[in-house]
Structures are given as C-alpha cells and as structure tokens.
Design an enzyme around this catalytic site. Structure first.
Site, short mmCIF file in Angstrom:
data_model
loop_
_atom_site.label_atom_id
_atom_site.label_comp_id
_atom_site.label_asym_id
_atom_site.label_seq_id
_atom_site.Cartn_x
_atom_site.Cartn_y
_atom_site.Cartn_z
N GLY A 15 0.77 -1.23 0.00
CA GLY A 15 0.00 0.00 0.00
C GLY A 15 0.81 1.29 0.00
O GLY A 15 0.33 2.32 0.48
N ARG A 94 -5.86 -8.70 -8.57
CA ARG A 94 -6.91 -9.44 -9.26
C ARG A 94 -7.32 -8.73 -10.56
O ARG A 94 -7.30 -7.51 -10.63
CB ARG A 94 -8.15 -9.57 -8.38
N HIS A 112 0.68 0.59 -13.09
CA HIS A 112 1.45 -0.59 -13.48
C HIS A 112 2.93 -0.23 -13.55
O HIS A 112 3.28 0.82 -14.11
CB HIS A 112 0.96 -1.11 -14.83
C1 GRF Z 1 3.22 -1.26 -7.53
O1 GRF Z 1 4.45 -1.51 -8.13
C2 GRF Z 1 2.14 -1.12 -8.57
O2 GRF Z 1 2.60 -0.54 -9.75
C3 GRF Z 1 1.74 -2.54 -8.83
O3 GRF Z 1 1.79 -3.16 -7.56
C4 GRF Z 1 2.72 -2.46 -6.74
C5 GRF Z 1 1.99 -2.05 -5.52
O4 GRF Z 1 2.83 -1.48 -4.56
N1 GRF Z 1 0.44 -2.61 -9.44
P1 GRF Z 1 2.21 -0.82 -3.26
O5 GRF Z 1 1.33 -1.86 -2.59
O6 GRF Z 1 1.43 0.39 -3.69
O7 GRF Z 1 3.40 -0.47 -2.42
#
Ligand code: GRF
Length: 221
Positions: A15, A94, A112
């Site tokens: 998060g 998901r 992403h």
């Molecule tokens: C991030 O790298 C995001 O791009 C990907 O999952 C990761 C989540 O990181 N979808 P966090 O939980 O926000 O630290």
C-alpha cells in the site's frame, strides 16, 4: 473549489501507492478524499495504513466467492455504499470483471510498474530487466477487461542500469509511481480526462509542464 471526489482504493499488499494518495489528499495537493480501502487479503499492510488515517478498511476474501463476478459484486456494493466516484487499483492482484467496470464507467484506474504496452502482467520489473531495456517506468491507465491494457493517462520513465536487480529497479519506479498516481487522480478530479477510443485526452487548462509524461518533461502548449 468543488467538493473533493470520493475515492475507493482496492489493494492486496503493502500500500505505498495508497499512502501516497492519502498524503496528497490530506495535504490538499489533490482535491480528493479516500473514503474506503478494500483488500482481498486480510494481512495486507495497506489496511493498517488506512486505519491509521481513520479510513474505513475492509477485507473481502475472494476465496469466499465462487466467481470473479460475485466477488466484484460484493466489492461494488461496498464502493456504492461509500458513494465512491473513482476506484483506484493500487497493487490489487486481481483481474476485474465487467461487474466492476459497468458500475464505474470510465472511473476505474490502475498503476502498473512498466511503460505499457510493454511488460503487462505480473513481475513487470523482472520482465523488463530480462528483456534488457535501458528505460523502464510506470503507467497510470484506465482499466478495461484486459490485463493492463486500458487507455493510458500518465507515464513516467526511469533508467534501467546493468547493475540493477529487480528490487533496485522496482524501487526507482515506485518513487515515480508515487508522483504520477496522485497527478492522474487530480486530473480526474478536475474533470479534465476524456477517452476517445484508446486515447485519453487531457483538457485544458494545461499546466506549463506535461501532465501526461512525468520524466522527461514534455512541453505543452
Ligand atoms: C506497484 O508496483 C504497482 O505498480 C503494482 O503493484 C505495486 C503495488 O505497490 N500494481 P504498493 O502496494 O502500492 O506499495
């Protein structure tokens, strides 16, 4: 200024993007408020982050549902209950179904850790390193039914070095994620985003530096 838009954030893990969004909301840098955080994992640290800020933190166990659609319907019910206007996926592990997308048309975003359309799917940073790219980055996009395939809102680029590990590249990308996700949300909050086919248009007033490409900055009219 208009009322802050109400954001529901879907998470599965640490998060840090959620934290960045919360911080930008709390400091008034974006005109938005995170009203609920929903995780499919009970142990997600993101839920703890939400609680620390007095935000509703909800666990919906995907194993309790027989289909993707029924899980999404439960999530949608919670989002509607909280009068959410924008759904932000932030490390949500998901694929979402049309049940969620139909409930929030043009209002579901994802971040992403790659320059899409390169390296969609999981472990994008590892995919990029294995491919041998010199530049990678991150993308905020609207969500469609595909995997990381929706219309692109903002991207940021970072270098990939020979000495990089998956972790070091991920950390460099993550620092940019924390900047561009709040920016995309602010553009949404200002009503400046529209979609035409695959393309996201950013309506004026445009900022002097690019709102859609973080690094290197592009010149906007
Ligand atoms: C991030 O790298 C995001 O791009 C990907 O999952 C990761 C989540 O990181 N979808 P966090 O939980 O926000 O630290």
């Amino acid at each position: 200024m208009s009322d802050p838009i109400r954001i529901g954030v879907l998470v599965s893990g640490t998060g840090s993007n959620l934290q960045s969004i919360i911080d930008h909301c709390e400091t008034g840098k974006i005109n938005a408020s995170v009203v609920c955080v929903i995780s499919n994992k009970a142990e997600a640290y993101a839920l703890e982050r939400a609680r620390k800020h007095g935000i509703r933190a909800l666990h919906v166990d995907n194993h309790a549902f027989h289909s993707r659609e029924s899980f999404d319907a439960a999530v949608v019910a919670l989002l509607l209950e909280h009068q959410v206007q924008l759904v932000a996926l932030a490390g949500f592990n998901r694929i979402v179904s049309s049940v969620l997308l139909d409930a929030f048309p043009m209002a579901v975003m994802n971040i992403h850790p790659a320059l899409l359309p390169a390296f969609p799917g999981s472990r994008a940073q590892r995919q990029a390193l294995q491919y041998g790219v010199r530049i990678s980055g991150c993308t905020v996009h609207f969500v469609d039914l595909g995997t990381d395939s929706g219309p692109i809102i903002i991207q940021a680029a970072v270098p990939a070095y020979d000495s990089d590990t998956e972790e070091s590249l991920a950390a460099r990308i993550l620092a940019e994620e924390h900047k561009i996700y709040p920016k995309a949300i602010q553009l949404f909050a200002e009503g400046r985003l529209s979609i035409e086919g695959r393309k996201v248009h950013i309506k004026p007033p445009a900022e002097p530096t690019a709102a859609f490409l973080e690094n290197p900055p592009a010149n906007l009219r």
